[in-house]
Design an enzyme around this catalytic site. Structure first.
Site, PDB file in Angstrom:
ATOM      1  CG  HIS A 269      -2.069   0.935   1.124  1.00 54.22           C
ATOM      2  ND1 HIS A 269      -2.003   2.254   1.490  1.00 54.22           N
ATOM      3  CD2 HIS A 269      -3.314   0.745   0.634  1.00 54.22           C
ATOM      4  CE1 HIS A 269      -3.174   2.823   1.247  1.00 54.22           C
ATOM      5  NE2 HIS A 269      -3.987   1.935   0.720  1.00 54.22           N
ATOM      6  CD  GLU A 324      -8.925  -3.018  -3.120  1.00 54.73           C
ATOM      7  OE1 GLU A 324      -9.998  -3.606  -2.890  1.00 54.73           O
ATOM      8  OE2 GLU A 324      -8.864  -1.835  -3.459  1.00 54.73           O
TER       9      GLU A 324
HETATM   10  N1  COA Z   1       3.810  -7.636  -4.747  1.00 51.96           N
HETATM   11  C1  COA Z   1       5.128  -7.732  -5.046  1.00 51.96           C
HETATM   12  N2  COA Z   1       5.994  -6.717  -4.900  1.00 51.96           N
HETATM   13  C2  COA Z   1       5.492  -5.558  -4.456  1.00 51.96           C
HETATM   14  C3  COA Z   1       4.148  -5.391  -4.108  1.00 51.96           C
HETATM   15  C4  COA Z   1       3.294  -6.494  -4.282  1.00 51.96           C
HETATM   16  N3  COA Z   1       1.988  -6.410  -4.006  1.00 51.96           N
HETATM   17  N4  COA Z   1       3.936  -4.121  -3.690  1.00 51.96           N
HETATM   18  C5  COA Z   1       5.124  -3.500  -3.761  1.00 51.96           C
HETATM   19  N5  COA Z   1       6.045  -4.362  -4.239  1.00 51.96           N
HETATM   20  C6  COA Z   1       7.467  -4.084  -4.466  1.00 51.96           C
HETATM   21  C7  COA Z   1       7.626  -3.121  -5.604  1.00 51.96           C
HETATM   22  O1  COA Z   1       7.714  -3.793  -6.862  1.00 51.96           O
HETATM   23  C8  COA Z   1       8.898  -2.431  -5.240  1.00 51.96           C
HETATM   24  O2  COA Z   1       9.968  -3.289  -5.612  1.00 51.96           O
HETATM   25  P1  COA Z   1      11.255  -2.761  -6.413  1.00 51.96           P
HETATM   26  O3  COA Z   1      11.826  -1.682  -5.542  1.00 51.96           O
HETATM   27  O4  COA Z   1      12.095  -3.998  -6.537  1.00 51.96           O
HETATM   28  O5  COA Z   1      10.718  -2.262  -7.727  1.00 51.96           O
HETATM   29  C9  COA Z   1       8.881  -2.406  -3.709  1.00 51.96           C
HETATM   30  O6  COA Z   1       7.984  -3.441  -3.322  1.00 51.96           O
HETATM   31  C10 COA Z   1       8.406  -1.113  -3.102  1.00 51.96           C
HETATM   32  O7  COA Z   1       7.124  -0.792  -3.562  1.00 51.96           O
HETATM   33  P2  COA Z   1       6.292   0.429  -2.866  1.00 51.96           P
HETATM   34  O8  COA Z   1       7.031   1.713  -3.107  1.00 51.96           O
HETATM   35  O9  COA Z   1       5.911   0.065  -1.504  1.00 51.96           O
HETATM   36  O10 COA Z   1       4.985   0.394  -3.695  1.00 51.96           O
HETATM   37  P3  COA Z   1       4.096   1.620  -4.199  1.00 51.96           P
HETATM   38  O11 COA Z   1       3.842   2.589  -3.097  1.00 51.96           O
HETATM   39  O12 COA Z   1       4.652   2.147  -5.472  1.00 51.96           O
HETATM   40  O13 COA Z   1       2.801   0.826  -4.568  1.00 51.96           O
HETATM   41  C11 COA Z   1       0.832  -0.378  -4.484  1.00 51.96           C
HETATM   42  C12 COA Z   1       1.742   0.599  -3.727  1.00 51.96           C
HETATM   43  C13 COA Z   1      -0.451  -0.597  -3.709  1.00 51.96           C
HETATM   44  C14 COA Z   1       0.487   0.204  -5.876  1.00 51.96           C
HETATM   45  C15 COA Z   1       1.613  -1.718  -4.630  1.00 51.96           C
HETATM   46  O14 COA Z   1       1.918  -2.240  -3.373  1.00 51.96           O
HETATM   47  C16 COA Z   1       0.868  -2.730  -5.474  1.00 51.96           C
HETATM   48  O15 COA Z   1       0.942  -2.678  -6.710  1.00 51.96           O
HETATM   49  N6  COA Z   1       0.125  -3.675  -4.833  1.00 51.96           N
HETATM   50  C17 COA Z   1      -0.644  -4.647  -5.583  1.00 51.96           C
HETATM   51  C18 COA Z   1      -1.944  -4.058  -6.076  1.00 51.96           C
HETATM   52  C19 COA Z   1      -2.943  -3.852  -4.961  1.00 51.96           C
HETATM   53  O16 COA Z   1      -3.151  -4.720  -4.140  1.00 51.96           O
HETATM   54  N7  COA Z   1      -3.586  -2.665  -4.983  1.00 51.96           N
HETATM   55  C20 COA Z   1      -4.605  -2.309  -4.033  1.00 51.96           C
HETATM   56  C21 COA Z   1      -4.107  -1.261  -3.074  1.00 51.96           C
HETATM   57  S1  COA Z   1      -5.330  -0.914  -1.823  1.00 51.96           S
END
Ligand code: COA
Length: 383
Positions: A269, A324
């Protein structure tokens, strides 16, 4: 010249640039920027806590109903007996819904219906609690009507004796839901009602700040929520679980996905670094449901595995379960098809969007930030 468009559309932060003579800070995606004030909800990402007007989300789910929570957001008053039934779809709006192709996306249908509702009922600025109630009561009937019409069935009129979520399920399926099913979806509506300055809520506030009307604000918000980065995750959770198929194959599938650098849906998140308190509340609801989807047990086991593998891969980055992950079993369990998930989330978020419209209008200042110019210097047109 830096082109920030591609970076923004790929969802990766753009490198901050410095323009000569202007060293004001710029944060791509407005991440970390304070862009307003609200008394509606507090999202405490570090500690995994969420309150609406100070009340804990877990308590609101345990003791409240969606109408009571919506009323709390609109008025600031906690009245556990507050009621809100679904409202009839005006004839001209129903004609607009009937004119849509059966292949239309439910989010497009809902946005169109809200637009037609605004054109028909003509809500004027400033928004009022009555307008907020009327629009929140209208939209479930409109979505249910579209969902039936695309299957060749006739829409069903609201039953004023039913509360909003029960009424929505009745108008969708043609029969009253059992109390446990209605309760489960009501809990989902409560946790989906409000969440600070997420993208769609911010959109609703920008629209309201121009002194535009509440229907336009909600149309803009629905358009924003339609994007898969905002409202699309629960159906992708369903997809991923069905690809895993069984607990035996789950770990192998999860490892493969992480090796391919894919995201596990329902984890991570932008704000929460601890377990999302909405996921905890919904997990309880999902486990208590009468009609649990077959794979709820699979989901519970996959959650543990996924948390373990994410912690292995990102030891310094807490990636926990988000709302979610358990929204998916609740929505499947009440019998909704996955393509209705984002529009159902939008119905729940009506309370928050409209409450933010009220809050914006009460202390309005046009939202109009500056943008840093990174194009060519002033120059002559080619001769
Ligand atoms: N699965 C695998 N890896 C994940 C991840 C997940 N659900 N969420 C984050 N990461 C990884 C990213 O790829 C990133 O890796 P990298 O540095 O090697 O590229 C690292 O963790 C840091 O990510 P972060 O900065 O915390 O993510 P964000 O703030 O850009 O994204 C979300 C937040 C929600 C978009 C992201 O966690 C995500 O795509 N989750 C899955 C979709 C989801 O469940 N969305 C509903 C949100 S309520």
């Amino acid at each position: 010249m830096t082109d920030t468009t591609d970076a923004a559309s790929a969802g990766t932060p753009a490198e901050a640039t410095r323009a000569p003579g202007d060293d004001r800070p710029y944060s791509p995606g407005l991440e970390g920027v304070l862009a307003g004030e609200t008394a509606l909800s507090k999202v405490d990402g570090a500690n995994g806590r969420l309150t609406y007007r100070g009340y804990r989300i877990g308590d609101l789910v345990a003791h409240g109903t969606y109408p009571a929570v919506a009323n709390l957001l609109w008025t600031g008053e906690w009245d556990p007996k507050a009621r809100l039934a679904t409202a009839a779809v005006p004839d001209q709006v129903m004609a607009a819904i009937r004119a849509l192709p059966a292949t239309a996306k439910p989010m497009d249908a809902l946005r169109t219906a809200v637009s037609a509702w605004g054109a028909t009922t003509g809500p004027t600025y400033p928004p009022t609690v009555e307008q907020a109630r009327a629009l929140t009561a209208f939209s479930p009937s409109a979505l249910a009507a579209f969902a039936r019409l695309r299957e060749g069935k006739e829409p069903i009129a609201p039953d004023p004796s039913l509360d909003l979520v029960e009424g929505f399920l009745f108008q969708l399926n043609g029969e009253r839901p059992d109390p446990a099913t209605a309760r489960a979806l009501d809990a989902y509506f409560i946790v989906g009602a409000e969440h600070g300055f997420n993208a769609s809520t911010f959109t609703a506030r920008v629209v309201t700040s121009t002194n535009s009307d509440i229907a336009s604000a909600v149309c803009g918000a629905i358009g924003t929520m339609k994007g898969p980065l905002h409202g699309g995750a629960p159906s992708e959770v369903v997809d991923q679980l069905s690809k895993m198929g069984s607990v035996e194959h789950a770990e192998e599938w999860l490892r493969g996905a992480l090796d391919r650098h894919e995201r596990l849906m329902g984890f991570g998140h932008r704000v929460y670094r601890a377990y999302d308190p909405r996921a905890a509340a919904l997990r309880k609801v999902a486990e208590g449901m009468e009609h649990k989807p077959d794979w709820l047990q699979l989901a519970i086991q996959v959650e543990d595995m996924a948390l373990r593998l994410l912690a292995e891969k990102y030891p310094d980055r807490p990636l926990k379960t988000n709302v979610e992950f358990y929204a998916a079993p609740v929505l499947m369990g009440v019998g909704l098809s996955p393509d209705l998930f984002p529009a159902t989330f939008s119905l729940a978020r009506h309370a928050g969007w409209t409450a933010h419209a009220l809050e914006q209008a009460a202390a309005n200042r046009l939202i109009r930030p500056d943008v840093r110019y990174v194009g060519p210097d002033e120059r002559d047109l080619p001769a």
